[in-house]
Design a protein around this motif. Sequence first.
Motif, mmCIF file in Angstrom:
data_model
loop_
_atom_site.group_PDB
_atom_site.id
_atom_site.type_symbol
_atom_site.label_atom_id
_atom_site.label_comp_id
_atom_site.label_asym_id
_atom_site.label_seq_id
_atom_site.Cartn_x
_atom_site.Cartn_y
_atom_site.Cartn_z
ATOM 1 N N UNK A 126 0.753 -1.360 0.042
ATOM 2 C CA UNK A 126 0.150 -0.004 0.035
ATOM 3 C C UNK A 126 0.818 1.391 -0.009
ATOM 4 N N UNK A 127 2.285 1.271 -0.041
ATOM 5 C CA UNK A 127 3.029 2.185 0.019
ATOM 6 C C UNK A 127 2.681 3.059 -1.515
ATOM 7 N N UNK A 128 2.840 4.461 -1.476
ATOM 8 C CA UNK A 128 2.638 5.489 -2.690
ATOM 9 C C UNK A 128 3.867 5.254 -3.350
ATOM 10 N N UNK A 129 5.127 5.048 -2.778
ATOM 11 C CA UNK A 129 6.285 5.507 -3.588
ATOM 12 C C UNK A 129 7.297 4.232 -3.685
ATOM 13 N N UNK A 130 7.477 3.458 -2.763
ATOM 14 C CA UNK A 130 8.291 2.422 -2.552
ATOM 15 C C UNK A 130 7.750 0.788 -3.079
ATOM 16 N N UNK A 131 8.668 0.324 -3.649
ATOM 17 C CA UNK A 131 8.376 -1.075 -4.217
ATOM 18 C C UNK A 131 8.908 -2.141 -3.020
ATOM 19 N N UNK A 132 8.087 -2.965 -2.905
ATOM 20 C CA UNK A 132 7.949 -4.165 -1.935
ATOM 21 C C UNK A 132 8.588 -5.428 -2.635
ATOM 22 N N UNK A 133 9.741 -5.886 -1.843
ATOM 23 C CA UNK A 133 10.211 -7.437 -2.532
ATOM 24 C C UNK A 133 10.371 -8.311 -1.658
ATOM 25 N N UNK A 134 9.561 -9.413 -1.676
ATOM 26 C CA UNK A 134 9.418 -10.558 -0.831
ATOM 27 C C UNK A 134 10.539 -11.404 -1.629
ATOM 28 N N UNK A 135 11.605 -12.100 -0.586
ATOM 29 C CA UNK A 135 12.660 -12.912 -1.248
ATOM 30 C C UNK A 135 12.332 -14.461 -0.634
ATOM 31 N N UNK A 136 12.952 -15.178 -1.599
ATOM 32 C CA UNK A 136 12.797 -16.726 -0.867
ATOM 33 C C UNK A 136 13.947 -17.004 0.120
ATOM 34 N N UNK A 137 14.906 -16.233 0.081
ATOM 35 C CA UNK A 137 15.859 -16.725 1.093
ATOM 36 C C UNK A 137 16.113 -15.468 2.123
#
Length: 150
Positions: A106-117
Amino acid sequence: MAAALLVSIVVAPNADAASGDEENIMSAEVCKDPYRSKFKLHLYYNSGQGGSYRNIGYSVYDFSAVRIGGSDPTVHVMRFCQLGASSPWPGSGQRLKNNAASGENEHYKYTARVYFNSGYKGAQDTMAPHQHIDQFRHVKNNNASFRWTY
């Protein structure tokens, strides 16, 4: 003055790791209704943003080894919120690591990255600002860390 304000806004999601880790563990925001929480990443136990959730405000190096710093040597394990007193929601109280199936940024500016490790490594699913993923393609039930990026 405007430059100082701009700097504080730009670094907010990547704030001091110790304070961010503490907030991710101790803040009441982690289990607030996702649409009312100040924390803008929401991870869900089930696909389609279903089941229990966990709100996250700051990058997390390892979902099952969060240290809040200071004199507290405790290693904290992030868990999904305990929801539904008489009839618990699916995933309530379960470990977050390797159990999230979907998410929402829901952030207006930042990208969220969910990692495997852990350590922001390996395969990842990426959510642009205001994007959700109904079912993670690369990290469904195999997720260990999260980071905000530009």
